[in-house]
Design an enzyme around this catalytic site. Structure first.
Site: not given
Ligand code: TYM
Length: 338
Positions: A117, A199, A202
């Protein structure tokens, strides 16, 4: 059913930085849904994490509620899970301060997501982006979660959480459970449809490279049918970079149906990419249709969503305070009860 108190604890979250994609569904939310029956489950919307990149306030509020609606729409039962917004529970940021005082700068600068990032041209490299994994560790440790269902890209953050928990336990005596990630065997990293070597994100994938859970069905179908593949014609799963496009589509196919990859390969023997993509487009559209319908219905019933959130936050808050008060006592902060 087993007594809730004896159950293992699950926590996970998603940050409201864009529309949820089929990557989020396959990599994380499908497991959220599966795990809700046998565990004490907490699923939050990580709105504070979203602030590490500039957000339009009105849009952020909308996206946050929309994720709660999508949690319910994919099958999370608000009676079985604590569904809540991170900023509604005091303790996430408080614990984050304590844990931040135990986390090395070196550890944070090794985080791949931070490196990615912060190296983007014009990146807004703020302190929040850097300490982001400490807040995530707090989200997990605040509830003494045993398991954390996530996609592949969050594995490193869960590993850091384990290190921080061990450091705390070593210094102040056993306090935190050491959490383990739950990562799906296939689909832990769904790729961008236009650029299958990166990847599907969002907000960082181009629009034509991603499929949002609440996209218009015509658009969904078009995006799958125009996904980048190679110049070959065989539908086979291969680890080569050249086959990254078709590999990604096969991964989506197997995760959204009850068919294994070898079964799918067999079904499409002697048929071309066109047939395969057309069928997959129909599968994705049919999978997402009820999710979008339920989401849209819930977004028109804000009173209901608010009641779910109040209830979720109130349950989570009770659990959080138990752990936080213990942490405050252990580190030597004076407690008079609150
Ligand atoms: P975030 O919001 O980017 O993504 C949410 C979840 O989706 C998974 N993910 C994917 N899995 C497969 N293929 C993809 N292309 C893909 N894009 C996203 C991510 O691995 C995630 O599980 N930091 C975290 C949010 C968070 C969190 C937490 C997660 C904040 N606190 C505590 C677990 C526990 C995040 O930005 O995920």
């Amino acid at each position: 059913m087993e007594d809730k108190a004896a159950q293992k604890i699950i926590l996970s979250g998603i940050k409201p930085t864009g529309q949820l994609t089929i990557g989020n569904l396959i990599g994380a939310m499908n497991n959220f849904v599966k795990l809700q029956h046998d565990y004490d489950t907490l699923y939050m919307v990580a709105d504070l994490h979203a602030l590490t990149v500039p957000q339009e306030p009105k849009e952020l509020r909308h996206k946050t509620l929309s994720i709660i609606a999508q949690y319910i729409a994919v099958g999370l039962d608000p009676e079985k899970n604590d569904l809540f917004i991170q900023s509604h529970v005091t303790g996430h940021t408080e614990l984050s301060w304590i844990l931040g005082c135990l986390t090395g700068l070196g550890d944070l600068s090794r985080m791949t997501q931070f490196k990615d990032k912060s190296s983007k041209p014009g990146a807004n490299i703020n302190a929040g982006l850097f300490t982001y994994p400490v807040l995530m560790a707090s989200d997990i440790l605040l509830y003494n979660a045993d398991y954390v269902p996530v996609g592949e890209d969050q594995k490193q953050h869960v590993e850091l959480t384990r290190d921080i928990a061990m450091k705390f336990n070593f210094r102040y005596s056993d306090t935190f459970t050491i959490p383990e990630p739950i990562i799906p065997k296939t689909g832990a990293r769904i790729m961008d449809l236009q650029n299958p070597l990166s990847k599907m994100g969002k907000s960082d994938s181009g629009e034509s490279g991603r499929i949002a859970l609440i996209d218009d069905p015509v658009m969904v179908s078009k995006r799958i049918r125009s996904a980048v593949t190679d110049s070959g014609s065989e539908i086979i799963y291969s680890d080569s970079d050249e086959k990254a496009g078709i590999r990604n589509l096969l991964t989506i196919y197997t995760n959204l149906t009850d068919k294994s990859v070898p079964e799918i390969e067999k079904m499409y023997e002697g048929r071309g990419y066109g047939d395969f993509k057309k069928d997959l487009a129909d599968i994705v559209v049919e999978k997402l249709r009820p999710i979008k319908e339920k989401h849209d219905e819930l977004m028109n019933n804000k009173d209901y969503l608010e009641s779910v959130l109040k209830n979720g936050a109130s349950n989570a808050q009770k659990k959080a305070w138990k752990v936080l008060s213990k942490v405050y006592r252990k580190v030597g902060l004076v407690q008079t009860g609150r």
